[in-house]
Design a protein around this motif. Sequence first.
Motif, PDB file in Angstrom:
ATOM      1  N   GLU A  55      10.834  -3.782   0.016  1.00 47.64           N
ATOM      2  CA  GLU A  55      11.574  -2.979  -0.957  1.00 47.64           C
ATOM      3  C   GLU A  55      11.910  -3.816  -2.193  1.00 47.64           C
ATOM      4  O   GLU A  55      12.433  -4.929  -2.080  1.00 47.64           O
ATOM      5  CB  GLU A  55      12.864  -2.434  -0.352  1.00 47.64           C
ATOM      6  CG  GLU A  55      13.617  -1.527  -1.315  1.00 47.64           C
ATOM      7  CD  GLU A  55      14.901  -0.982  -0.726  1.00 47.64           C
ATOM      8  OE1 GLU A  55      15.028   0.256  -0.641  1.00 47.64           O
ATOM      9  OE2 GLU A  55      15.766  -1.794  -0.334  1.00 47.64           O
ATOM     10  N   PHE A  56      11.619  -3.254  -3.364  1.00 48.11           N
ATOM     11  CA  PHE A  56      11.936  -3.873  -4.639  1.00 48.11           C
ATOM     12  C   PHE A  56      13.040  -3.082  -5.328  1.00 48.11           C
ATOM     13  O   PHE A  56      12.997  -1.850  -5.366  1.00 48.11           O
ATOM     14  CB  PHE A  56      10.708  -3.896  -5.556  1.00 48.11           C
ATOM     15  CG  PHE A  56       9.552  -4.686  -5.038  1.00 48.11           C
ATOM     16  CD1 PHE A  56       9.448  -6.046  -5.288  1.00 48.11           C
ATOM     17  CD2 PHE A  56       8.555  -4.066  -4.293  1.00 48.11           C
ATOM     18  CE1 PHE A  56       8.375  -6.775  -4.811  1.00 48.11           C
ATOM     19  CE2 PHE A  56       7.476  -4.791  -3.812  1.00 48.11           C
ATOM     20  CZ  PHE A  56       7.385  -6.149  -4.073  1.00 48.11           C
ATOM     21  N   ILE A  78       6.537  -2.068 -11.789  1.00 52.71           N
ATOM     22  CA  ILE A  78       6.121  -1.381 -10.556  1.00 52.71           C
ATOM     23  C   ILE A  78       4.733  -1.868 -10.144  1.00 52.71           C
ATOM     24  O   ILE A  78       4.468  -2.131  -8.952  1.00 52.71           O
ATOM     25  CB  ILE A  78       6.121   0.143 -10.763  1.00 52.71           C
ATOM     26  CG1 ILE A  78       7.528   0.637 -11.127  1.00 52.71           C
ATOM     27  CG2 ILE A  78       5.599   0.848  -9.519  1.00 52.71           C
ATOM     28  CD1 ILE A  78       8.595   0.328 -10.119  1.00 52.71           C
ATOM     29  N   GLY A  79       3.846  -2.012 -11.125  1.00 49.35           N
ATOM     30  CA  GLY A  79       2.507  -2.535 -10.835  1.00 49.35           C
ATOM     31  C   GLY A  79       2.561  -3.939 -10.268  1.00 49.35           C
ATOM     32  O   GLY A  79       1.791  -4.290  -9.357  1.00 49.35           O
ATOM     33  N   ILE A  80       3.464  -4.761 -10.777  1.00 42.96           N
ATOM     34  CA  ILE A  80       3.616  -6.123 -10.266  1.00 42.96           C
ATOM     35  C   ILE A  80       4.131  -6.092  -8.826  1.00 42.96           C
ATOM     36  O   ILE A  80       3.672  -6.857  -7.966  1.00 42.96           O
ATOM     37  CB  ILE A  80       4.555  -6.925 -11.183  1.00 42.96           C
ATOM     38  CG1 ILE A  80       3.849  -7.193 -12.523  1.00 42.96           C
ATOM     39  CG2 ILE A  80       4.985  -8.238 -10.524  1.00 42.96           C
ATOM     40  CD1 ILE A  80       4.729  -7.791 -13.587  1.00 42.96           C
ATOM     41  N   GLY A  81       5.066  -5.197  -8.539  1.00 40.97           N
ATOM     42  CA  GLY A  81       5.549  -5.059  -7.168  1.00 40.97           C
ATOM     43  C   GLY A  81       4.418  -4.668  -6.224  1.00 40.97           C
ATOM     44  O   GLY A  81       4.329  -5.178  -5.097  1.00 40.97           O
ATOM     45  N   ARG A  82       3.563  -3.773  -6.663  1.00 40.67           N
ATOM     46  CA  ARG A  82       2.428  -3.357  -5.819  1.00 40.67           C
ATOM     47  C   ARG A  82       1.451  -4.502  -5.591  1.00 40.67           C
ATOM     48  O   ARG A  82       0.856  -4.619  -4.512  1.00 40.67           O
ATOM     49  CB  ARG A  82       1.724  -2.158  -6.468  1.00 40.67           C
ATOM     50  CG  ARG A  82       2.557  -0.868  -6.390  1.00 40.67           C
ATOM     51  CD  ARG A  82       1.868   0.292  -7.049  1.00 40.67           C
ATOM     52  NE  ARG A  82       2.621   1.534  -6.838  1.00 40.67           N
ATOM     53  CZ  ARG A  82       2.893   2.427  -7.784  1.00 40.67           C
ATOM     54  NH1 ARG A  82       2.443   2.226  -9.018  1.00 40.67           N
ATOM     55  NH2 ARG A  82       3.601   3.503  -7.504  1.00 40.67           N
ATOM     56  N   ILE A  83       1.284  -5.362  -6.599  1.00 45.44           N
ATOM     57  CA  ILE A  83       0.411  -6.529  -6.429  1.00 45.44           C
ATOM     58  C   ILE A  83       0.967  -7.455  -5.350  1.00 45.44           C
ATOM     59  O   ILE A  83       0.228  -7.958  -4.489  1.00 45.44           O
ATOM     60  CB  ILE A  83       0.273  -7.273  -7.776  1.00 45.44           C
ATOM     61  CG1 ILE A  83      -0.653  -6.494  -8.716  1.00 45.44           C
ATOM     62  CG2 ILE A  83      -0.258  -8.695  -7.565  1.00 45.44           C
ATOM     63  CD1 ILE A  83      -0.702  -7.029 -10.130  1.00 45.44           C
TER      64      ILE A  83
END
Length: 300
Positions: A55-56, A78-83
């Motif tokens: 969780e971010f 959000i894209g960085i969290g998915r990475i």
Amino acid sequence: MRRRAVLAGLAGTVAMPRLALARCEGLPVGQRVQNADRDPVGLDLDEVVERGWIEFAAYDRLPPYSWEEDGEAKGIDIGIGRIVAEALGVEPRFRFVASGENLEADLRFNVWQGLPMGAGENVVANMMLHVPYDTEFACRVEQAVFTGQAYRERVAIAYREEAYPDTAPTPAFFRFDMVAVQNDTISDFYLASFPGGQINANIRRYPTMAEAMAALRAGEVNAAMGPRAQLEWGAGEGVKVHAPPLPGLAIVDWTVGLALHMSHRDLGYAADDAIAAALADGRIAALFEEHGLTFEAPER
């Protein structure tokens, strides 16, 4: 969102040369927080992987970095969290949070302590996105680890081409022209501290940068000042963005990364490795290109 105190506190100061010191050398130890839980909070790397999701904490309504649309999390952060989640082999989940009084409060509520009693679910996220990195601040706040430096952000100026057909404006122009800023941000403090208060009468303050950019597009002001990505995101037809020199501003640009509880450095190392790999193969630069934004690599 109010720009973080770690940046805003230096907004009106002049950068001075400093002796080369080891990290944290010569800095006073931060005051211990009363009633802070001494036990580890959150989950370590193995526990996150075993659970199957991470969780971010992400700032709510902060385009182009993070926002929710029709139930879907979107944005650069959000894209960085998915990475990071993909590298760990787990599902990413995002908790959208409001900006607090300053960065220390945001970290306390979302990373190392949780919300005050009676204020909702008292559970921290595994990591927090969109955290500006500053060495002195990192030395002072012992409860959090700062890592995953993914990109650089900088203060810039957006302007209407028809208002400035020959020369892009600098702060000195705003002695005569109105300029939009987000209230209580580094740009607000910088312009308000312009020598002699020459700009104060022409500063138009808005609750969010998006509203400031809407005023610019509508022709209510001729320029807006703020983080470059937010200006580029809000720029419409006939609006340009540039990053001129800003004399007297100590912090013109800063690195953006992640923060997590100090007990879980193993998780921080894994996240940093994931972001380093994404910087190397161009995935983070591609996130900016996808959103029509300028990417600037961080200093790591």
